[in-house]
Write an enzyme that holds these catalytic residues in place. Sequence first.
Site, short mmCIF file in Angstrom:
data_model
loop_
_atom_site.label_atom_id
_atom_site.label_comp_id
_atom_site.label_asym_id
_atom_site.label_seq_id
_atom_site.Cartn_x
_atom_site.Cartn_y
_atom_site.Cartn_z
CE LYS A 152 129.96 -11.73 62.34
NZ LYS A 152 128.62 -12.37 62.31
CG ASP A 153 125.49 -10.04 60.55
OD1 ASP A 153 125.94 -11.19 60.43
OD2 ASP A 153 125.36 -9.47 61.66
NE ARG A 176 133.80 -17.62 58.43
CZ ARG A 176 134.47 -17.59 59.57
NH1 ARG A 176 135.73 -17.99 59.59
NH2 ARG A 176 133.91 -17.14 60.68
NE ARG A 177 133.56 -18.63 63.47
CZ ARG A 177 132.63 -17.89 64.09
NH1 ARG A 177 131.55 -18.47 64.59
NH2 ARG A 177 132.78 -16.58 64.20
NE ARG A 219 121.55 -19.00 65.27
CZ ARG A 219 120.39 -18.48 64.91
NH1 ARG A 219 119.45 -19.24 64.39
NH2 ARG A 219 120.17 -17.19 65.04
NE ARG A 262 126.02 -17.49 68.99
CZ ARG A 262 126.39 -17.25 67.75
NH1 ARG A 262 127.59 -17.61 67.33
NH2 ARG A 262 125.60 -16.61 66.90
CB CYS A 284 124.93 -17.58 55.76
SG CYS A 284 123.14 -17.81 55.62
#
Length: 326
Positions: free
Chosen positions: A84-85, A135-136, A153, A159, A247
């Site tokens: 995904k990165d 996106r979320r 972050r 987190r 992104c």
Amino acid sequence: MGDNNILRVGTRKSELAMVQTNWVVNQLKSLNKSLEVEIVQMATIGDKILDKSLSKTGEKSLFTKELEDALIANQVDLVVNSLKDMPSTLPPNLTISAVSRREDPRDAVIMHPDNVGKRLEDLPPGSIVGTSSLRRVAQLKKLFPDLKFKSIRGNLNTRLRKLDDADNFSAIILAVAGVKRMGWNARISYTLTTDECLYAIGQGALGIETRADDMKSIKLVSQLHDKDTVIRTVAERAFLKTLGGGCSVPQAVHSWIIEDELYMRGAVFNLDGSKSLYETMQTSLFVNEDDKKLVTFLLDFLLTFLVFYINFKKLVKNSYLFTCFF
């Protein structure tokens, strides 16, 4: 490989990146008993920028550039990335030589200890939910308009500590795959369904990148290819490449295979989720039952999502999203 015949594997320094890289290395060693490996750790731009949302940096390849630079300079033989990165277009002479079997690609809700047993809909109005993903936010704002979403972050450890050690967040959203790979399954309050939140392109899969002319490394890592994951993520990345945006633009997918049919639902949103466009596609994967040769279905996906793209431009032609990113 290096002059001493040792496989040099590049990776980020984070604990999750090391867990993922060690998994790849152990898989390769189990299939090649005499293999010697050196792991080379690096810090990327994305690891260093912790004071603002990544979508606001204007940078590309935030978690891959330094790794790819080392690969191009022949300082390492392969790098392990979260797929995904990885940007949709790779640098010249680099290629994704293997995509491993995908972990659960969905998103997980992690509740603050005071909210264990609750769901997002149970939280009081104004509760703050932490996520660094546009996106979320675009999808969850529409479902939970009374909640507030704030960027959070840092690596997974950071987190979770920010969630647990203060009252700044009522919950945070993380990728199920990362939480599971760290062995923290018990921290998952519940998993968002794909009806609630489509996931990121490539989420849950690992992409192993090599030089395109390094046939020795390509042959070695190709042993880790998972056919279904490759098919699904190739389709997802074709969607990403067609729409662009990285992104900086909220876009999401859900793909699945039933027998010889590939299905994919894709979506793109404006920044606050108030406008969206969804499309679901289906295509046959195989030419016939005799040889099961994979068809070149990407053209169908690209053509369909070009239409998708044109329609979306019309939908949001006056929006902030359109003026900034299209």
